[in-house]
Design an enzyme around this catalytic site. Sequence first.
Site, mmCIF file in Angstrom:
data_model
loop_
_atom_site.group_PDB
_atom_site.id
_atom_site.type_symbol
_atom_site.label_atom_id
_atom_site.label_comp_id
_atom_site.label_asym_id
_atom_site.label_seq_id
_atom_site.Cartn_x
_atom_site.Cartn_y
_atom_site.Cartn_z
ATOM 1 N N ASP A 82 0.848 -1.199 0.000
ATOM 2 C CA ASP A 82 0.000 0.000 0.000
ATOM 3 C C ASP A 82 0.889 1.257 0.000
ATOM 4 O OD1 ASP A 82 -2.416 1.391 0.195
ATOM 5 O OD2 ASP A 82 -2.475 1.290 2.393
ATOM 6 N N HIS A 184 -8.053 9.702 4.549
ATOM 7 C CA HIS A 184 -7.531 8.599 5.370
ATOM 8 C C HIS A 184 -7.734 8.946 6.842
ATOM 9 C CE1 HIS A 184 -4.890 8.017 1.728
ATOM 10 N NE2 HIS A 184 -5.290 6.791 1.939
ATOM 11 N N GLY A 213 -9.435 5.379 2.097
ATOM 12 C CA GLY A 213 -10.151 6.058 3.165
ATOM 13 C C GLY A 213 -11.533 5.499 3.407
ATOM 14 N N ASN A 234 -10.270 0.421 0.460
ATOM 15 C CA ASN A 234 -9.236 0.276 1.492
ATOM 16 C C ASN A 234 -9.784 0.614 2.874
ATOM 17 O OD1 ASN A 234 -7.583 -0.088 -0.710
ATOM 18 N ND2 ASN A 234 -6.115 1.492 -0.159
HETATM 19 P P1 13P Z 1 -8.753 4.423 6.359
HETATM 20 O O1 13P Z 1 -7.673 4.352 7.406
HETATM 21 O O2 13P Z 1 -9.437 5.749 6.354
HETATM 22 O O3 13P Z 1 -9.668 3.267 6.409
HETATM 23 O O4 13P Z 1 -7.988 4.371 4.939
HETATM 24 C C1 13P Z 1 -7.240 3.244 4.620
HETATM 25 C C2 13P Z 1 -6.497 3.413 3.350
HETATM 26 O O5 13P Z 1 -6.951 4.064 2.430
HETATM 27 C C3 13P Z 1 -5.215 2.710 3.230
HETATM 28 O O6 13P Z 1 -4.569 2.974 2.026
#
Ligand code: 13P
Length: 286
Positions: A82, A184, A213, A234
Amino acid sequence: MPLVDPREVLPRAAAAGYAVPALNFHSLDMVPALLEVAEAERSPVILQASKGTIDFLGFEAIAAVVQAAARRCRVPVVLHLDHASEYGLILGALRHGFTSVMADGSSLPFEENVSLTAKVVQAAHAAGVAVEGELGYVPRAAEPGAEAGSGAPEVYDFTRPEQAEEFVARTGVDSLAVAVGTVHGLYRETPRLDLERLAAIRARVPVPLVLHGGSGVPAEMLQAAIARGVAKVNFATELKHAWTGGLRAALAGEETDPRKVLQPALRALQVEAAAKMRLCGSRGRV
Ligand code: 13P
């Protein structure tokens, strides 16, 4: 089964109108716990590690644990890197058997994002690995001016559909993360996703779309985004909070055996992960 390529699972999800949940893990105990849920829910799943998690656990341990756990599983499991903006980190993932990497040039000017991403695509495709690119910028909730959906121009850079089309054509990415109103981390206000923009991107971009996010996005909004071509969502923050909350409660007691102390953390994580699979509509798809 062996780890799978997201180019097998994401187009299938996009065509059937669901998304594959991409779950960030932060410690190795989370890996078998998350895969147990994916099996129980009969859901494909993407396990993803950020640079922070690679720094914490190392590529070798992550690859060994995820590969061994996935082999015991009957559902497709992707191992994804990621948010990587360093080329060396991406090469590390390619060498250690990750089946997917993100080339994150989203904070770079457009041409530099194109160059970095195209270079990653060349190396990754030569190794048989898929690449997720990002165009537009999804900030962290903690960044000043990043209130969800506020579109504060200094930090929020919404993806432009015509630029997305050009980006995908010039880089050859296999999926595209887009900035349509999510951030995020946890939202201070209910997020408002720009669904029209998402539909316009979908109309121009042939590859599956990715929504970062995912934590805290209301169900109906998330499902509306999935209906407009988002095939990977995600989730990190809410999973982290579930695990930590479970652990905190366990530590209030007298138990000193780490294997027992971790059980409430893992159970809370599993409840949250199962909820994400249902939200994405990926339950029962295997
Ligand atoms: P969140 O932490 O808001 O769930 O986002 C996760 C993300 O996009 C990781 O790349």
